[in-house]
Write a protein that holds these residues in place. Structure first.
Motif, PDB file in Angstrom:
ATOM      1  N   GLY A 128      38.539  21.586  35.506  1.00 33.57           N
ATOM      2  CA  GLY A 128      37.419  21.651  36.402  1.00 33.57           C
ATOM      3  C   GLY A 128      36.728  22.916  35.963  1.00 33.57           C
ATOM      4  O   GLY A 128      35.110  22.748  35.859  1.00 33.57           O
ATOM      5  N   PHE A 129      37.040  24.011  35.498  1.00 37.24           N
ATOM      6  CA  PHE A 129      36.339  25.012  34.874  1.00 37.24           C
ATOM      7  C   PHE A 129      35.439  24.593  33.575  1.00 37.24           C
ATOM      8  O   PHE A 129      34.341  24.631  33.542  1.00 37.24           O
ATOM      9  CB  PHE A 129      36.986  26.315  34.653  1.00 37.24           C
ATOM     10  N   GLY A 169      35.629  37.044  34.821  1.00 38.66           N
ATOM     11  CA  GLY A 169      35.223  37.179  36.289  1.00 38.66           C
ATOM     12  C   GLY A 169      34.965  35.904  36.677  1.00 38.66           C
ATOM     13  O   GLY A 169      34.468  35.543  38.012  1.00 38.66           O
ATOM     14  N   LEU A 170      35.149  34.569  35.968  1.00 38.04           N
ATOM     15  CA  LEU A 170      35.178  33.315  36.358  1.00 38.04           C
ATOM     16  C   LEU A 170      36.261  32.879  37.403  1.00 38.04           C
ATOM     17  O   LEU A 170      37.474  33.368  37.129  1.00 38.04           O
ATOM     18  CB  LEU A 170      35.085  32.282  35.266  1.00 38.04           C
ATOM     19  N   GLY A 171      36.068  32.413  38.861  1.00 38.14           N
ATOM     20  CA  GLY A 171      36.925  32.248  39.451  1.00 38.14           C
ATOM     21  C   GLY A 171      37.220  33.089  40.559  1.00 38.14           C
ATOM     22  O   GLY A 171      36.735  33.558  41.413  1.00 38.14           O
ATOM     23  N   ALA A 172      38.235  33.918  40.323  1.00 37.15           N
ATOM     24  CA  ALA A 172      38.836  35.116  41.448  1.00 37.15           C
ATOM     25  C   ALA A 172      37.796  36.166  41.511  1.00 37.15           C
ATOM     26  O   ALA A 172      37.815  36.580  42.699  1.00 37.15           O
ATOM     27  CB  ALA A 172      40.117  35.481  40.805  1.00 37.15           C
ATOM     28  N   GLN A 173      37.043  36.503  40.424  1.00 33.22           N
ATOM     29  CA  GLN A 173      36.086  37.454  40.897  1.00 33.22           C
ATOM     30  C   GLN A 173      34.806  36.994  41.298  1.00 33.22           C
ATOM     31  O   GLN A 173      33.782  37.909  41.670  1.00 33.22           O
ATOM     32  CB  GLN A 173      35.651  38.416  39.501  1.00 33.22           C
ATOM     33  N   GLY A 174      34.693  35.792  41.657  1.00 33.59           N
ATOM     34  CA  GLY A 174      33.482  35.081  42.297  1.00 33.59           C
ATOM     35  C   GLY A 174      32.445  34.656  41.626  1.00 33.59           C
ATOM     36  O   GLY A 174      31.500  34.199  42.123  1.00 33.59           O
ATOM     37  N   ARG A 232      34.370  25.562  26.709  1.00 29.29           N
ATOM     38  CA  ARG A 232      33.986  26.777  26.384  1.00 29.29           C
ATOM     39  C   ARG A 232      34.594  27.904  27.474  1.00 29.29           C
ATOM     40  O   ARG A 232      34.387  28.824  27.702  1.00 29.29           O
ATOM     41  CB  ARG A 232      32.341  27.089  26.944  1.00 29.29           C
ATOM     42  N   LEU A 233      35.967  27.331  27.560  1.00 32.85           N
ATOM     43  CA  LEU A 233      36.583  28.052  28.651  1.00 32.85           C
ATOM     44  C   LEU A 233      37.796  28.836  27.849  1.00 32.85           C
ATOM     45  O   LEU A 233      38.373  28.541  27.053  1.00 32.85           O
ATOM     46  CB  LEU A 233      37.455  27.186  29.457  1.00 32.85           C
TER      47      LEU A 233
END
Ligand SMILES: O=c1ccn([C@@H]2O[C@H](COP(=O)(O)O)[C@@H](O)[C@H]2O)c(=O)[nH]1
Length: 276
Positions: free
Chosen positions: A263-264, A216-221, A18-19
């Motif tokens: 990983g995501f 927003g996954l990852g870098a935006q928290g 779903r990435l």
């Protein structure tokens, strides 16, 4: 030809992912434009097995001028060769006659993707050219509903996001009036920031036939563990997006991009398993 929504859904089922991998090449990270292009294409190819679709952000290509548009074309062509649906993040929107030109350019033109993000700020009527063009092309539009940034509430609060969501649901019900059969997802999708975990269930329920794009996954928290409410049963109906968190997971190391994408994917699947 499957529609964008069908292609994404098929890929999600087949690869259990779903990435959405964002490809936002930042010129300051590279020696020169050739280096930027080579690295972006390498990341694309290496991460493809973990991606349901790819999302080039137009700003980063436009910033490079004509060379950038040529790179964008190559990125889109390479994605198509890899079987990856392309969602262009351009957030276009204007009065209807100009929106028509944007729709021609980005959903049917030389550098077109199969899907485009659009901005509804000028009113719902201005979405029509994008929706009609996407329907003709078997593409999709993703309308900004609640963006991932901290300041979104200045203009999107007070029920505005919900009003946009209701309009998206209306458009999709017009396209797919029969709730029991036929394609699961209609042409009009919605952008809802992954950073708004507490609101995902509401927006999922308001737009039953919309694919949700969750940046927003990852870098935006935002964390994959919080995103399960955006999905329907079977883990369908949403795409969680990471750009810097994949492309620059550890500088320019492509192996690190692959590890991050895997990983995501796995974290999203674990979240869905825990939620079911
Ligand atoms: O609400 C939104 C809509 C779009 N974006 C875009 O997604 C990527 C996010 O990049 P990261 O590096 O994963 O933070 C970028 O292209 C934004 O323009 C968004 O962040 N939020």
């Amino acid at each position: 030809m499957p529609t964008f929504a069908q292609a994404v859904t098929e890929r999600t089922r087949r690869l259990n992912t779903r990435l959405c991998v964002g490809l936002d090449p930042r010129s300051e990270a590279y020696r020169d434009v050739a280096h930027l292009k080579a690295h972006t294409l390498e990341v694309l190819e290496a991460c493809a097995p973990y991606a349901a679709c790819v999302k080039p952000q137009l700003a980063f290509y436009e910033a490079l001028g004509l060379e950038g548009l040529a790179i964008l074309e190559e990125v889109c062509a390479a994605a198509r060769t890899l079987g990856l649906p392309v969602l262009l993040d351009g957030k276009r929107g204007d009065i209807g006659s100009t929106a028509q030109a944007y729709a021609r350019a980005w959903l049917g033109g030389q550098h077109a993707g199969a899907a485009l993000t659009v901005n509804p700020f000028l009113g719902f009527e201005t979405l029509t050219p994008f929706v009609e063009t996407a329907q003709q092309q078997g593409g999709a539009v993703f309308v900004l509903v609640k963006t991932s940034n901290p300041g979104q509430n200045d203009l999107q609060g007070s029920g505005v996001s919900e009003r946009i969501a209701v309009e998206i649901a209306r458009l999709n019900a017009e396209e797919l009036p029969d709730q029991e059969t036929g394609p699961e997802y209609a042409t009009v999708g919605a952008v809802v920031g992954a950073t708004h975990a507490g609101d995902l269930a509401t927006f999922r329920a308001l737009m039953p036939r919309a694919l949700l794009l969750l940046p927003g996954l990852g870098a935006q928290g935002a964390a994959a563990a919080d995103l399960a409410p955006a999905f329907h049963e079977g883990g369908l109906g949403a795409l969680a997006s990471a750009s810097r968190g994949v492309q620059y997971a550890d500088g320019l190391k492509v192996a690190a991009s692959v590890t991050a994408a895997r990983g995501f994917r796995d974290d999203l699947n674990a979240a869905l398993a825990a939620h079911s």
